[in-house]
Write an enzyme that holds these catalytic residues in place. Sequence first.
Site, mmCIF file in Angstrom:
data_model
loop_
_atom_site.group_PDB
_atom_site.id
_atom_site.type_symbol
_atom_site.label_atom_id
_atom_site.label_comp_id
_atom_site.label_asym_id
_atom_site.label_seq_id
_atom_site.Cartn_x
_atom_site.Cartn_y
_atom_site.Cartn_z
ATOM 1 N N LYS A 1 -20.966 25.646 19.149
ATOM 2 C CA LYS A 1 -20.022 26.304 20.071
ATOM 3 C C LYS A 1 -20.274 25.795 21.486
ATOM 4 O O LYS A 1 -21.350 25.982 22.041
ATOM 5 C CB LYS A 1 -20.208 27.830 20.000
ATOM 6 C CG LYS A 1 -19.393 28.608 21.057
ATOM 7 C CD LYS A 1 -19.518 30.126 20.881
ATOM 8 C CE LYS A 1 -18.898 30.897 22.043
ATOM 9 N NZ LYS A 1 -19.067 32.351 21.922
ATOM 10 N N ARG B 1 -15.423 32.027 17.529
ATOM 11 C CA ARG B 1 -15.053 31.823 16.133
ATOM 12 C C ARG B 1 -13.766 31.005 16.017
ATOM 13 O O ARG B 1 -13.573 30.279 15.047
ATOM 14 C CB ARG B 1 -14.948 33.180 15.411
ATOM 15 C CG ARG B 1 -13.921 34.111 15.979
ATOM 16 C CD ARG B 1 -14.107 35.550 15.512
ATOM 17 N NE ARG B 1 -15.184 36.233 16.226
ATOM 18 C CZ ARG B 1 -15.553 37.490 16.002
ATOM 19 N NH1 ARG B 1 -14.949 38.201 15.070
ATOM 20 N NH2 ARG B 1 -16.524 38.029 16.695
ATOM 21 N N LYS C 1 -14.311 40.015 30.556
ATOM 22 C CA LYS C 1 -15.588 40.718 30.498
ATOM 23 C C LYS C 1 -15.802 41.444 31.819
ATOM 24 O O LYS C 1 -15.358 40.962 32.866
ATOM 25 C CB LYS C 1 -16.739 39.722 30.308
ATOM 26 C CG LYS C 1 -16.816 39.116 28.923
ATOM 27 C CD LYS C 1 -18.016 38.176 28.825
ATOM 28 C CE LYS C 1 -18.059 37.430 27.501
ATOM 29 N NZ LYS C 1 -18.342 38.282 26.338
HETATM 30 N N1 BES Z 1 -20.079 34.736 24.042
HETATM 31 C C1 BES Z 1 -19.899 36.016 23.520
HETATM 32 C C2 BES Z 1 -21.115 36.537 22.776
HETATM 33 C C3 BES Z 1 -22.331 36.810 23.612
HETATM 34 C C4 BES Z 1 -22.588 38.082 24.033
HETATM 35 C C5 BES Z 1 -23.212 35.804 23.914
HETATM 36 C C6 BES Z 1 -23.718 38.338 24.777
HETATM 37 C C7 BES Z 1 -24.347 36.062 24.660
HETATM 38 C C8 BES Z 1 -24.597 37.332 25.103
HETATM 39 C C9 BES Z 1 -18.712 36.042 22.548
HETATM 40 O O1 BES Z 1 -17.722 35.127 22.796
HETATM 41 C C10 BES Z 1 -18.116 37.407 22.644
HETATM 42 O O2 BES Z 1 -17.658 37.752 23.677
HETATM 43 N N2 BES Z 1 -18.175 38.125 21.543
HETATM 44 C C11 BES Z 1 -17.665 39.445 21.479
HETATM 45 C C12 BES Z 1 -16.816 39.550 20.242
HETATM 46 C C13 BES Z 1 -15.980 40.768 20.153
HETATM 47 C C14 BES Z 1 -14.877 40.737 21.188
HETATM 48 C C15 BES Z 1 -15.394 40.840 18.770
HETATM 49 C C16 BES Z 1 -18.847 40.403 21.419
HETATM 50 O O3 BES Z 1 -19.848 40.079 20.792
HETATM 51 O O4 BES Z 1 -18.761 41.461 22.032
HETATM 52 ZN ZN ZN Z 2 -18.311 33.378 23.799
HETATM 53 ZN ZN ZN Z 3 -16.259 35.800 24.211
#
Ligand code: BES
Ligand code: ZN
Ligand code: ZN
Length: 458
Positions: A223, A309, A235
């Site tokens: 990724k 994903r 975010k």
């Molecule tokens: N890049 C984030 C995941 C992440 C979170 C990496 C904290 C490092 C630290 C990913 O793209 C994301 O935002 N995932 C979401 C998915 C959700 C919206 C289904 C998550 O994990 O909250």
């Molecule tokens: Zn991400």
């Molecule tokens: Zn994300």
Amino acid sequence: MKIVVRPIEKVEETEGLIIDPTMIEFGKTSVAQADQQFYLLLGMKKAEKSVEDIRFLGGETVKAVKGYTFTGVSVDFEKLASGFDGFSVEDVVTAFLEGWYLGGYQFLHYKKEQETNIPALAMDTEQYGVCVKTAQTRANAVNLTRDLCNEPANQLTPSLYADRLKTIFRDSKVQVDIIEADELEQRGFKGTATVGKGSGYPPKCAVLTFNNSEGHHVALVGKGVTFDSGGVNVKTGRDIAEMKMDMGGSAAVVGAMKLLADMNAPVHVTAVIPMVTNVAGKDAFLPSDVIKYSNGITVEVGNTDAEGRLILADGILHAQELGATTIIDIATLTGSIGHALGLKTAGIFSNCEADLWKYKAMGELTGDPVWPMPLILDYKTHLKSDCADVNNLGTSSFGGAITAAVFLHHFVEEDRKWVHIDMANTARPWKVQGYHVDGAAGFGARLLTEIVQAEFVK
Ligand code: BES
Ligand code: ZN
Ligand code: ZN
């Protein structure tokens, strides 16, 4: 004046040095002087010591002498090795040096501050030449992974990342091909093109090829989100700057490619690295958008922050198109994995469940710990969409790392072996100790190297 590193394991008085119980604690360092000689006393007391413990000591040692002006650091490796049952002196020297080189890492590109002096190791390079080379090669790869993760988002846009990859592999057997933004759609990278639409930094996909073996073909998919603002599902909170490391999976893949190539490992491996900046803009993708992937699957965007994903799916599909029979993806994919496992160990999933404990053992050995996670395909029900085959957002607030893995599973063909590593919780070290320093951990390069090599030993 040199400093002599003296491993200590018991309370004693020797050569004018008084060793008290606090000093022998594992990894503890103290500088002492006796008879005009400086010593670095290195605590060694621990019941069962692993190879990772040796690296740990190398890291603590370099940190302890950093900033001093000693003319050299000499280590009695035979004595050090005698404290590690079941390891040869060469094993100990190699691991200690790996820890030394990793612990001495400094990322100062954007600081006025100059590098802090690290006194050189005084050692018999003739006797330990191979150990030095091995340790340096491994540490260089991990430090490359760290460098990439530590770069701020404005210095590692997809296009700067692509340039960087060309430079890194210029004089190697690794071929670097870049799929440009305007080719992505047509070449089937629907997820990458979609996620990258909102940014002024156009998306790309890097394909790195290292074909150094006949037989089968392994793909690494990483990724490469160079910044994840969440997109339209933006975010919130202070920690958003962390998201410059949302390309940590791709950095692990790059580190592994570098390590495999530098070792001239007899493997055939292709790295597929979709690179995007996930931001909202006038052209940004929107929640409710539907993406039709090159294998015919349609995905409804439930949340633009579940972008990882979406681009990994392209990577997996491309790897299969290239004929890879084993596909290993790695990503900072979900916050949920940290809730499941804490911050020390990443999660590993596979459609060949029996191999997971083998990977866990490899993780312990290499210093990139992973813990087996279940691929519960019944959770597909959480990914139902009204208008497409799948939603990228799960309906359940539980088991998010598993749901993400189940999402990716939709893109894996039945006859392929697939391994998925969610490293969102390990991009940074869980504790800055041993050979770990502030900033990125350099997670994954060594573990991926090990997994790839194991695929070719049959
Ligand atoms: N890049 C984030 C995941 C992440 C979170 C990496 C904290 C490092 C630290 C990913 O793209 C994301 O935002 N995932 C979401 C998915 C959700 C919206 C289904 C998550 O994990 O909250
Ligand atoms: Zn991400
Ligand atoms: Zn994300």
